[in-house]
Design a protein around this motif. Sequence first.
Motif, short mmCIF file in Angstrom:
data_model
loop_
_atom_site.label_atom_id
_atom_site.label_comp_id
_atom_site.label_asym_id
_atom_site.label_seq_id
_atom_site.Cartn_x
_atom_site.Cartn_y
_atom_site.Cartn_z
N UNK A 5 -16.04 41.72 128.03
CA UNK A 5 -17.12 40.88 128.54
C UNK A 5 -17.40 39.70 127.61
N UNK A 6 -17.02 39.84 126.33
CA UNK A 6 -17.28 38.77 125.36
C UNK A 6 -16.09 37.85 125.15
N UNK A 7 -14.98 38.12 125.83
CA UNK A 7 -13.80 37.27 125.71
C UNK A 7 -13.92 36.06 126.63
N UNK A 8 -13.27 34.99 126.21
CA UNK A 8 -13.19 33.82 127.08
C UNK A 8 -12.22 34.11 128.22
N UNK A 9 -12.25 33.31 129.25
CA UNK A 9 -11.33 33.49 130.38
C UNK A 9 -9.87 33.40 129.90
N UNK A 10 -9.61 32.46 128.98
CA UNK A 10 -8.24 32.30 128.46
C UNK A 10 -7.80 33.53 127.67
N UNK A 11 -8.71 34.11 126.89
CA UNK A 11 -8.37 35.31 126.13
C UNK A 11 -8.09 36.49 127.07
N UNK A 12 -8.92 36.63 128.08
CA UNK A 12 -8.72 37.71 129.05
C UNK A 12 -7.36 37.56 129.73
N UNK A 13 -7.06 36.34 130.10
CA UNK A 13 -5.78 36.07 130.77
C UNK A 13 -4.60 36.41 129.86
N UNK A 14 -4.74 36.08 128.58
CA UNK A 14 -3.67 36.37 127.62
C UNK A 14 -3.47 37.88 127.48
#
Length: 199
Positions: A5-14
Motif C-alpha cells: 500500500x505504501x509503494x508507488x505504482x511504478x514500484x508495484x509494477x516492477x
Amino acid sequence: MIDFHKLTAAQKEQYEEILSNVDIITSNAVYMEKSCKEDYKEAHNVNDLLKTGEVIKKIYPQDYESFCKVIEGNKKYYGNLCVMRKELFDSYCEWLFTIFFELEKYVDVSSYDDYHKRLFGFLSENLLLVYITARNLRVKEGKVIISAEKAETVEFKLAIGQLVKLGRFSEARTMFYEYLKLRPDVQLELSDIFHEIPD
C-alpha cells in the motif's frame, strides 16, 4: 515485509513483473569458504542447528535432505530477507513457525545472553534456503542496501562518544566491553555501517 500500500505504482509494477517470472526475491547469495554449519558454529551453539535438523526430519521428512545439503554447503542468503506472493509467504511462515514451535520444546536458552536468545532469527537465515531448495523455487537475487544503522548501535555510539567528549575514557572503555558482552553483533560490518567501532 513490504507494505504494498505504501509503494508507488511504478514500484508495484516492477514487483509484479519480477514475480510473474519467479517465486521469490531474495538478497544476493553469499558464498563462504566454509560450510553453513561451520559458520553457525563460530558464532552460536551448533547443537541448536543440528536439533533443528532433527525437528525437520520428524515433522517435514521430505525436507530433511535439503536441510543437510544447505548446512553442509557454503551458500546462504543474508538476513532471511525475501519478497514473495502472499500465498507462498503464508506457506513459508506456516512451515517455519511449525518448526520453531516444535524446536522450542528441545532448546533451552535460559543460559544464553540477550544476543544469543535471538536463536530463531539466526536459524531462519539458514532455513530460508532450505525452504527454497526443498521446493525448487525460482529465485531472483538482488542487492540489499542498508540505509541506516540499528537504533541500538546509534545509541551505543552516542553514549560512548559523550563519555569520550567528557574525558571519561575509563568509563567509555568499560561501557564498550560490557556492551560487547551483550551485543557482540555491534562490531559486525552490517551493524556498524560507518565503521566507527574498532575491531
